[in-house]
Motif scaffolding. Structure first.
Motif, short mmCIF file in Angstrom:
data_model
loop_
_atom_site.label_atom_id
_atom_site.label_comp_id
_atom_site.label_asym_id
_atom_site.label_seq_id
_atom_site.Cartn_x
_atom_site.Cartn_y
_atom_site.Cartn_z
N GLU A 95 0.82 -1.20 0.00
CA GLU A 95 0.00 0.00 0.00
C GLU A 95 0.87 1.27 0.00
O GLU A 95 0.65 2.20 -0.75
CB GLU A 95 -0.93 -0.02 1.22
CG GLU A 95 -2.02 1.02 1.14
CD GLU A 95 -2.97 0.89 2.32
OE1 GLU A 95 -3.61 -0.17 2.47
OE2 GLU A 95 -3.04 1.84 3.12
N ARG A 96 1.92 1.22 0.87
CA ARG A 96 2.78 2.39 1.01
C ARG A 96 3.49 2.75 -0.30
O ARG A 96 3.57 3.90 -0.69
CB ARG A 96 3.82 2.12 2.11
CG ARG A 96 4.53 3.35 2.64
CD ARG A 96 5.51 2.99 3.75
NE ARG A 96 6.61 2.17 3.28
CZ ARG A 96 7.71 2.67 2.72
NH1 ARG A 96 7.84 3.96 2.55
NH2 ARG A 96 8.67 1.86 2.32
N GLN A 97 3.99 1.69 -0.99
CA GLN A 97 4.74 1.95 -2.23
C GLN A 97 3.86 1.85 -3.47
O GLN A 97 4.36 1.95 -4.59
CB GLN A 97 5.89 0.94 -2.36
CG GLN A 97 6.96 1.04 -1.28
CD GLN A 97 8.20 0.25 -1.66
OE1 GLN A 97 8.63 0.26 -2.83
NE2 GLN A 97 8.79 -0.46 -0.71
N HIS A 145 13.02 -9.67 0.41
CA HIS A 145 12.60 -8.97 -0.82
C HIS A 145 11.17 -9.35 -1.22
O HIS A 145 10.61 -10.33 -0.70
CB HIS A 145 13.55 -9.31 -1.97
CG HIS A 145 13.51 -10.76 -2.36
ND1 HIS A 145 14.34 -11.70 -1.79
CD2 HIS A 145 12.73 -11.43 -3.24
CE1 HIS A 145 14.08 -12.89 -2.31
NE2 HIS A 145 13.09 -12.77 -3.19
N LEU A 146 10.64 -8.59 -2.13
CA LEU A 146 9.35 -8.92 -2.75
C LEU A 146 9.58 -9.04 -4.25
O LEU A 146 10.38 -8.30 -4.83
CB LEU A 146 8.33 -7.80 -2.50
CG LEU A 146 8.04 -7.40 -1.05
CD1 LEU A 146 7.05 -6.24 -1.02
CD2 LEU A 146 7.50 -8.60 -0.28
N SER A 147 8.89 -9.99 -4.87
CA SER A 147 8.85 -10.02 -6.33
C SER A 147 7.47 -9.53 -6.75
O SER A 147 6.47 -10.00 -6.22
CB SER A 147 9.09 -11.43 -6.87
OG SER A 147 10.38 -11.87 -6.53
N VAL A 148 7.47 -8.58 -7.67
CA VAL A 148 6.18 -8.04 -8.13
C VAL A 148 6.09 -8.14 -9.65
O VAL A 148 7.12 -8.23 -10.33
CB VAL A 148 6.00 -6.55 -7.70
CG1 VAL A 148 6.04 -6.43 -6.19
CG2 VAL A 148 7.06 -5.67 -8.34
N GLU A 149 4.88 -8.14 -10.16
CA GLU A 149 4.70 -8.19 -11.61
C GLU A 149 5.27 -6.92 -12.23
O GLU A 149 5.01 -5.82 -11.74
CB GLU A 149 3.20 -8.31 -11.96
CG GLU A 149 2.67 -9.70 -11.68
CD GLU A 149 1.17 -9.81 -11.97
OE1 GLU A 149 0.63 -8.91 -12.62
OE2 GLU A 149 0.58 -10.80 -11.51
N ALA A 198 13.97 -4.94 -3.01
CA ALA A 198 14.62 -5.28 -1.74
C ALA A 198 13.78 -4.76 -0.57
O ALA A 198 13.20 -3.68 -0.64
CB ALA A 198 16.01 -4.66 -1.69
N LEU A 199 13.68 -5.57 0.47
CA LEU A 199 12.90 -5.15 1.64
C LEU A 199 13.49 -5.86 2.85
O LEU A 199 13.07 -6.95 3.20
CB LEU A 199 11.43 -5.53 1.46
CG LEU A 199 10.48 -5.18 2.59
CD1 LEU A 199 10.24 -3.69 2.66
CD2 LEU A 199 9.14 -5.90 2.42
N GLU A 200 14.52 -5.28 3.44
CA GLU A 200 15.14 -5.92 4.60
C GLU A 200 14.33 -5.57 5.84
O GLU A 200 14.32 -4.43 6.28
CB GLU A 200 16.59 -5.46 4.75
CG GLU A 200 17.58 -6.21 3.88
CD GLU A 200 17.74 -7.69 4.24
OE1 GLU A 200 17.47 -8.06 5.41
OE2 GLU A 200 18.11 -8.48 3.34
N ARG A 201 13.65 -6.55 6.38
CA ARG A 201 12.77 -6.26 7.50
C ARG A 201 12.73 -7.46 8.44
O ARG A 201 12.45 -8.58 7.99
CB ARG A 201 11.36 -5.97 6.95
CG ARG A 201 10.36 -5.42 7.93
CD ARG A 201 10.58 -3.94 8.24
NE ARG A 201 10.53 -3.07 7.08
CZ ARG A 201 9.40 -2.57 6.55
NH1 ARG A 201 8.24 -2.87 7.06
NH2 ARG A 201 9.46 -1.77 5.52
N LYS A 202 13.03 -7.26 9.71
CA LYS A 202 12.86 -8.34 10.68
C LYS A 202 11.37 -8.56 10.91
O LYS A 202 10.64 -7.59 11.17
CB LYS A 202 13.52 -7.98 12.01
CG LYS A 202 15.03 -8.01 11.97
CD LYS A 202 15.59 -7.83 13.38
CE LYS A 202 17.11 -7.78 13.38
NZ LYS A 202 17.72 -8.89 12.65
N VAL A 203 10.93 -9.80 10.81
CA VAL A 203 9.50 -10.07 10.97
C VAL A 203 9.04 -9.68 12.38
O VAL A 203 7.93 -9.22 12.57
CB VAL A 203 9.19 -11.55 10.66
CG1 VAL A 203 7.74 -11.88 11.00
CG2 VAL A 203 9.46 -11.84 9.18
#
Lengths: 116, 224
Positions: A19-21, A109-113, B6-11
């Protein structure tokens, strides 16, 4: 045993990031799990797949990388993998060590379309 | 093609943030906070009953009693003389988290407290990952359990600073060996401080009481 609450936190964290990005649909969530994180990857995946239904993350798979235990000796500075649950320095036998890796539960990380 | 972000985040970063806030509130007032963890039935509540009986007049002791269901442990602690006891019923959750502690903390008069015991849910797996803002985790094990438990649950023994071996009076009635549990525990955590005692007979309790007294005094001293 607490994989459901971890799955839930991952879901909430990623949803708010989307949502934020203002991200396009997420296809994968990258995770780094320590060998001594007390999280069972299969169980985490199972729980995540159950709760992601009917959310914007329904199409997202968990990509889990399990990282082994690694420690540094506080006495001689030697760095080594912790094997067979022996938490001591193989070089100088000191038990004063710091675990540097192997306890993490991190989103990487996230993979997005790709919309382009 | 998918795009990677990239998203470095401690759960557990949100838990850690709340725990840090709890810790700051306790540190500011020089309160010692101990997070008691063990399997169900190792004697966490018994140890606290004994500790209350011995120290209730000299120290101001707050107690948080976590359980999956019932407030039975909290009731026992009230009966044992606990003046500030808060139950947390997790309704199925296998551990306490920092948010639960932050929620009950305002119920305590922190300016009037020396020591806060947090009795976690009986479970040697899940509570290890959740920082509650404590000074240290104290893991209990009893002589009716397997002496290889430190090896089976390394994470908990690694993250604890103290191990208390309870039910010393039953030593010899099973295959549990004191030497072996110590050896196994030290293999996982060389720096683990160890107490051996029996909440039933009182054997070894005096050393534990002394440690509690000294730890509280030490923390007060730092603040003064």
């Amino acid at each position: 045993m607490h994989e459901l609450s971890i799955a839930n936190t991952i879901l909430t964290t990623v949803l708010s990031e989307v949502e934020r990005q203002n991200l396009p649909p997420v296809t994968a969530v990258g995770l780094r799990l320590g060998a001594m994180s007390d999280i069972v990857p299969d169980s985490l995946t199972f729980n995540f797949d159950v709760i992601k239904a009917d959310t914007p993350l329904a199409g997202a798979e968990l990509e889990i990388e399990v990282v082994p235990l690694h420690a540094a000796c506080l006495a001689c500075k030697h760095e080594f993998p912790v094997e067979d649950l022996v938490f001591a320095c193989p070089a100088c036998e000191s038990g004063s060590i710091r675990v540097e890796q192997g306890q993490e539960i991190d989103i990487t990380h996230l993979s997005v379309e790709d919309e382009a | 093609m998918d795009k990677q972000i990239a998203l470095e985040r401690k759960v557990l970063s949100e838990n850690d943030r709340i725990a840090a806030d709890v810790r700051a509130q306790l540190q500011d007032r020089g309160i010692v906070a101990l997070n008691l963890v063990s399997s169900p039935g190792s004697g966490k509540t018994s140890l606290l009953e004994r500790t209350l009986a011995a120290l209730n007049d000299e120290l101001r002791i707050g107690l948080v009693a976590g359980d999956v269901q019932t407030e039975n442990d909290a009731d026992r602690l009230l009966k044992a003389g606990g003046k500030m006891v808060r139950p947390i019923v997790t309704n199925g959750a296998c551990h306490l988290d920092a948010k639960m502690i932050a929620r009950v903390l305002p119920d305590f008069n922190l300016d009037n407290l020396d020591l806060l015991f947090i009795e976690n849910v009986g479970n040697l797996v899940c509570p290890s990952s959740f920082d509650l803002g404590e000074d240290m985790k104290v893991v209990l094990i009893s002589t009716t359990e397997g002496d290889d438990k430190p090896l089976k649950y390394p994470s908990m023994f690694r993250r604890s600073s103290m191990m208390i071996v309870n039910k010393l009076d039953l030593l010899g009635t099973s295959d549990f060996k004191l030497g072996r549990v110590t050896e196994n525990a030290r293999q996982i955590n060389h720096d683990l401080q160890i107490f051996e005692l029996s909440c039933r007979t009182g054997d070894g309790l005096e050393a534990w009481f002394d440690w509690v007294r000294e730890t509280v005094a030490e923390k007060r001293g730092v603040l003064a």
